[in-house]
Scaffold this motif. Structure first.
Motif, PDB file in Angstrom:
ATOM      1  N   GLY A  98      14.585   8.849  -4.893  1.00 29.40           N
ATOM      2  CA  GLY A  98      13.210   8.533  -5.241  1.00 29.40           C
ATOM      3  C   GLY A  98      13.072   8.087  -6.677  1.00 29.40           C
ATOM      4  N   LEU A  99      13.821   8.752  -7.581  1.00 27.05           N
ATOM      5  CA  LEU A  99      13.786   8.386  -8.997  1.00 27.05           C
ATOM      6  C   LEU A  99      14.306   6.967  -9.193  1.00 27.05           C
ATOM      7  CD1 LEU A  99      13.222   9.298 -11.890  1.00 27.05           C
ATOM      8  CD2 LEU A  99      15.568  10.178 -11.987  1.00 27.05           C
ATOM      9  N   MET A 100      15.380   6.618  -8.479  1.00 29.30           N
ATOM     10  CA  MET A 100      15.944   5.280  -8.581  1.00 29.30           C
ATOM     11  C   MET A 100      14.973   4.233  -8.030  1.00 29.30           C
ATOM     12  SD  MET A 100      19.516   3.880  -6.941  1.00 29.30           S
ATOM     13  CE  MET A 100      18.914   4.208  -5.270  1.00 29.30           C
ATOM     14  N   PHE A 101      14.283   4.585  -6.958  1.00 28.23           N
ATOM     15  CA  PHE A 101      13.365   3.662  -6.301  1.00 28.23           C
ATOM     16  C   PHE A 101      12.081   3.456  -7.104  1.00 28.23           C
ATOM     17  CE2 PHE A 101      10.328   2.872  -2.655  1.00 28.23           C
ATOM     18  CZ  PHE A 101      10.810   1.604  -2.347  1.00 28.23           C
TER      19      PHE A 101
ATOM     20  N   GLY B 266       0.819  -1.208   0.000  1.00 29.79           N
ATOM     21  CA  GLY B 266       0.000   0.000   0.000  1.00 29.79           C
ATOM     22  C   GLY B 266       0.850   1.254   0.000  1.00 29.79           C
ATOM     23  N   ALA B 267       1.949   1.240   0.758  1.00 28.52           N
ATOM     24  CA  ALA B 267       2.846   2.392   0.788  1.00 28.52           C
ATOM     25  C   ALA B 267       3.535   2.588  -0.557  1.00 28.52           C
ATOM     26  CB  ALA B 267       3.875   2.198   1.898  1.00 28.52           C
ATOM     27  N   LEU B 268       3.943   1.477  -1.183  1.00 26.89           N
ATOM     28  CA  LEU B 268       4.567   1.570  -2.509  1.00 26.89           C
ATOM     29  C   LEU B 268       3.578   2.149  -3.517  1.00 26.89           C
ATOM     30  CD1 LEU B 268       6.537  -1.799  -2.820  1.00 26.89           C
ATOM     31  CD2 LEU B 268       7.380   0.434  -2.095  1.00 26.89           C
ATOM     32  N   ASN B 269       2.328   1.692  -3.430  1.00 27.10           N
ATOM     33  CA  ASN B 269       1.315   2.184  -4.359  1.00 27.10           C
ATOM     34  C   ASN B 269       1.045   3.675  -4.126  1.00 27.10           C
ATOM     35  OD1 ASN B 269      -0.599   1.899  -6.442  1.00 27.10           O
ATOM     36  ND2 ASN B 269      -2.253   1.624  -4.955  1.00 27.10           N
TER      37      ASN B 269
ATOM     38  N   ARG C 153      11.795   0.379  -9.666  1.00 33.01           N
ATOM     39  CA  ARG C 153      11.694  -0.907  -8.983  1.00 33.01           C
ATOM     40  C   ARG C 153      10.309  -1.079  -8.361  1.00 33.01           C
ATOM     41  NH1 ARG C 153      15.547  -4.618  -7.783  1.00 33.01           N
ATOM     42  NH2 ARG C 153      17.168  -3.164  -8.481  1.00 33.01           N
ATOM     43  N   CYS C 154       9.745   0.005  -7.839  1.00 35.45           N
ATOM     44  CA  CYS C 154       8.386  -0.062  -7.288  1.00 35.45           C
ATOM     45  C   CYS C 154       7.376  -0.440  -8.360  1.00 35.45           C
ATOM     46  CB  CYS C 154       8.002   1.281  -6.675  1.00 35.45           C
ATOM     47  SG  CYS C 154       8.787   1.607  -5.091  1.00 35.45           S
TER      48      CYS C 154
ATOM     49  N   ARG D   2       5.961   7.275   6.169  1.00 30.60           N
ATOM     50  CA  ARG D   2       6.328   6.033   6.844  1.00 30.60           C
ATOM     51  C   ARG D   2       7.273   5.204   5.978  1.00 30.60           C
ATOM     52  NH1 ARG D   2       0.812   6.166   8.414  1.00 30.60           N
ATOM     53  NH2 ARG D   2       0.272   4.730   6.715  1.00 30.60           N
ATOM     54  N   LEU D   3       7.033   5.224   4.664  1.00 33.43           N
ATOM     55  CA  LEU D   3       7.909   4.508   3.742  1.00 33.43           C
ATOM     56  C   LEU D   3       9.315   5.097   3.765  1.00 33.43           C
ATOM     57  CD1 LEU D   3       8.266   2.357   1.511  1.00 33.43           C
ATOM     58  CD2 LEU D   3       7.434   4.057  -0.139  1.00 33.43           C
TER      59      LEU D   3
END
Length: 300
Positions: A62-65, A5-8, A68-69, A39-40
């Motif tokens: 954030g761009l790198m992450f 949910g946090a990734l979304n 992958r998300c 929280r993420l």
């Protein structure tokens, strides 16, 4: 699930350009989105967004992450779709390629069709080494060892070769007691359609393959006529033992030289490697593998 949910929430914030529009897409408040992303970030120990009163922009981390998300969420969605498909009745066209001994499989194919009437089964009979993917087959049943990293496989069973002739023929011509005796018998030999080569009878003595000069009486490129001609007493044939088990049990054919034909050959069903196996293909593979289609090998 909280992590997903946090990734979304993070991905939706990027795509929407802010917490407000992301909340609208997700059906929750902007503050709930902001707290989920915070929280993420705490869990990751890094900041994903540069925040201002007017906008949020991705940091380098954030761009790198982000990519992958996207892959993680895509995989989760695909897994959900795959599970949902398993609940639906298998249907659609199923293209299967079978070898020349394919008539052996017909009772089980008929049983499969009765079990899954919504599947449209298309059968192609050939000993040709087809390209499963390029030729558009869902699955193939083939003999021998096949090396193709693009394919998955399950073993259906094993068979040996059997040299057979009719009782009447052997009463007249006598039984061959050793491979060299074949020189005095008319042989019904199979020709491969694609290569045009004649089938070599795999006779072995002490593990060594024997080169026997067979007196060829007839050449046939289909298995069933080869067996019928042997039953009619026109000579002897070398065929897969499982294709003549009924005739051997009924006594219309007799097997000879079994001690020289102990090599076992694998029969397997193969299909393209895929992350998502369709319900119709899964149903076919599971059904064929679970069926007692090929009895265990018996000592010749």
């Amino acid at each position: 699930m909280d992590s997903l949910g946090a990734l979304n929430a993070f991905v939706q914030t990027v795509d929407a350009g802010g917490f407000t529009d992301a909340g609208r897409r997700l059906g929750i408040s902007p503050s709930a989105v902001s707290k989920a992303v915070a929280r993420l970030e705490d869990r990751l120990g890094t900041r994903l967004f540069h925040r201002s009163t007017r906008s949020v922009t991705l940091t380098a981390e954030g761009l790198m992450f982000l990519e992958r998300c996207r892959r993680i969420l895509s995989e989760f969605e695909a897994a959900q779709t795959e599970l949902a498909r398993t609940q639906a009745a298998p249907q659609g066209r199923l293209r299967i390629s079978l070898p020349s001994m394919g008539m052996l499989f017909m009772p089980k194919v008929a049983e499969f069709k009765r079990l899954y009437p919504q599947i449209q089964v298309e059968l192609d009979f050939s000993d040709q080494l087809v390209d499963v993917i390029e030729d558009g087959f869902d699955a193939v049943i083939r003999t021998g060892e096949q090396a193709d990293s693009r394919l998955m496989s399950r073993t259906l069973g094993f068979y040996r070769r059997a040299i057979v002739g009719s009782p009447a023929y052997f009463r007249q011509a006598g039984l061959p007691l050793k491979p060299e005796d074949l020189a005095g018998h008319p042989c019904l030999v199979y020709r491969f359609r694609t290569s045009g080569k004649l089938d070599k009878w795999p006779l072995r003595r002490d593990g060594e393959l024997l080169e026997i000069d067979l007196p060829i009486s007839m050449v046939i490129n289909t298995l069933e006529p080869q067996i019928l001609l042997a039953e009619e007493g026109l000579g002897i044939a070398c065929v897969p033992d499982l294709t003549v088990r009924r005739q051997l049990q009924a006594g219309t054919l007799v097997s000879v030289l079994g001690d020289y034909l102990k090599t076992a050959t694998r029969i397997q069903v193969m299909w393209p490697s895929s992350r998502h196996l369709s319900p119709k293909l899964r149903a076919f593979v599971d059904f064929m593998a679970a069926s007692e289609l090929i009895p265990p090998l018996e000592d010749p």
